[in-house]
Design an enzyme around this catalytic site. Structure first.
Site, mmCIF file in Angstrom:
data_model
loop_
_atom_site.group_PDB
_atom_site.id
_atom_site.type_symbol
_atom_site.label_atom_id
_atom_site.label_comp_id
_atom_site.label_asym_id
_atom_site.label_seq_id
_atom_site.Cartn_x
_atom_site.Cartn_y
_atom_site.Cartn_z
ATOM 1 C CD GLU A 94 64.873 49.656 54.193
ATOM 2 O OE1 GLU A 94 65.904 49.808 53.528
ATOM 3 O OE2 GLU A 94 64.788 49.898 55.414
ATOM 4 C CG ASP A 150 68.183 48.893 51.584
ATOM 5 O OD1 ASP A 150 67.568 49.968 51.404
ATOM 6 O OD2 ASP A 150 68.650 48.559 52.683
ATOM 7 C CB ILE A 210 69.075 54.844 50.561
ATOM 8 C CG1 ILE A 210 68.623 55.638 49.341
ATOM 9 C CG2 ILE A 210 70.287 55.511 51.227
ATOM 10 C CD1 ILE A 210 68.239 57.096 49.641
ATOM 11 C CG ASP A 211 72.073 49.026 53.682
ATOM 12 O OD1 ASP A 211 71.106 48.760 54.421
ATOM 13 O OD2 ASP A 211 73.245 48.738 53.957
ATOM 14 C CB THR A 218 68.024 55.773 55.245
ATOM 15 O OG1 THR A 218 67.715 54.820 54.237
ATOM 16 C CG2 THR A 218 67.142 56.995 55.051
ATOM 17 C CG ASP A 232 69.214 45.662 55.822
ATOM 18 O OD1 ASP A 232 68.853 46.700 55.260
ATOM 19 O OD2 ASP A 232 68.754 45.281 56.926
HETATM 20 C C1 LIP Z 1 70.435 50.016 57.858
HETATM 21 C C2 LIP Z 1 71.610 49.037 57.866
HETATM 22 C C3 LIP Z 1 72.495 49.415 59.007
HETATM 23 C C4 LIP Z 1 71.784 48.862 60.168
HETATM 24 C C5 LIP Z 1 70.461 49.596 60.318
HETATM 25 C C6 LIP Z 1 69.633 49.620 59.062
HETATM 26 P P1 LIP Z 1 68.673 51.136 56.133
HETATM 27 O O1 LIP Z 1 69.642 49.936 56.679
HETATM 28 O O2 LIP Z 1 72.258 48.749 56.788
HETATM 29 O O3 LIP Z 1 73.794 48.874 58.945
HETATM 30 O O4 LIP Z 1 72.536 48.976 61.322
HETATM 31 O O5 LIP Z 1 69.720 49.013 61.325
HETATM 32 O O6 LIP Z 1 68.955 48.414 58.820
HETATM 33 O O7 LIP Z 1 67.511 51.155 57.064
HETATM 34 O O8 LIP Z 1 69.436 52.382 56.143
HETATM 35 O O9 LIP Z 1 68.319 50.653 54.778
#
Ligand code: LIP
Length: 254
Positions: free
Chosen positions: A65, A81, A83-84, A86, A209
């Site tokens: 990412e 990813d 931190i999914d 963030t 993601d």
């Molecule tokens: C996030 C996702 C979240 C989604 C956000 C974003 P990030 O990932 O997992 O559920 O709604 O749009 O993509 O940006 O925290 O890695």
């Protein structure tokens, strides 16, 4: 291979927790879209994961990412990813995860999603079933929308992209037991895999993601599709369920 990925995710998760404990305002930035956040911890942890993979598998491709793509044409490719979730991470909301998937010629072979603040490690290998902290998991048996707990997300709203999830949310919300929006697509998928949620949908997701989470979900008996029931996800929307509710959930996107 799965052991390598699990250990990598756990080590990365320790770094995420340590980074969260010393996070200051100066460590947080927004991306092109002001609501899309990134921290120094996302970058450091992705660099760590990338470095470990490159040490062991220098010929493999990587798509992360925060650091983009390398060796795109490689037979084996990793989707990362760091931190999914963030935004949750920045706010101390524990629903965030490290997501690492390995693909072979485009097919998802292994995936791990680790939620360090929750102590939950989800893992799967193609054909080997899915586990949570080493124990097998399975999707729920829910067959009726009125009994379902669903998860969703609003990345599309924040990015001002169509389709707009707000167009679908009211009707789906009225039809089910309840909805959750916790902020990590990877973990939402794992929670469908574990039978805690019965389904999940979202728009404007990225492959990193959901790559690990979809394998974990499928190995736990669930299914994924785009909003028309086809295979063009996540580009054409993303719907994931326990299988029994799939057709019922797809009906809301017609
Ligand atoms: C996030 C996702 C979240 C989604 C956000 C974003 P990030 O990932 O997992 O559920 O709604 O749009 O993509 O940006 O925290 O890695």
């Amino acid at each position: 291979m799965l052991e390598f990925i699990k250990q990598l995710a756990v080590e990365a998760g320790k770094r995420v927790l340590a980074g969260g404990a010393r996070l200051t305002a100066a460590d947080i930035r927004s991306k092109e879209n002001p609501a899309d956040m990134v921290t120094v911890v996302d970058r450091e942890v992705e660099a760590f994961i990338r470095g470990e993979i490159e040490k062991t598998y220098p010929a493999h491709g990587i798509y992360g990412e925060e650091t983009g793509r390398a060796r795109e044409g490689a037979e084996f490719r990793w989707l990362i990813d760091p931190i999914d979730g963030t935004t949750g991470f920045i706010h101390g909301f524990p629903y965030y995860s490290v997501s690492i998937a390995l693909l072979h010629r485009g097919r998802r072979e292994a995936g791990v999603v680790f939620a360090p603040a929750l102590g939950e490690l989800f893992a799967a290998e193609q054909g080997g079933g899915a586990t949570l902290n080493g124990r097998p998991i399975h999707v729920s048996n829910c067959t009726e929308m009125r009994n379902a707990l669903l998860a969703t997300g609003f990345g599309c709203v924040r990015a001002r992209r169509r389709p707009d999830n707000f167009d679908y949310l009211p009707e789906i919300t009225r039809s089910v037991q309840d909805i959750r929006r916790c902020g990590s697509a990877a973990l939402d998928l794992c929670n469908v895999a574990a039978g805690r949620f019965d389904g999940y949908w979202e728009f404007a997701l990225q492959p990193y993601d959901i790559a690990a989470g979809t394998l974990i979900l499928e190995e736990a008996g669930g299914i994924v599709s785009d909003i028309a029931g086809g295979g063009n996800w996540p580009e054409q929307g993303f719907v994931a369920t326990n299988g029994k509710l799939h057709r019922a959930l797809l009906a809301y996107f017609k």
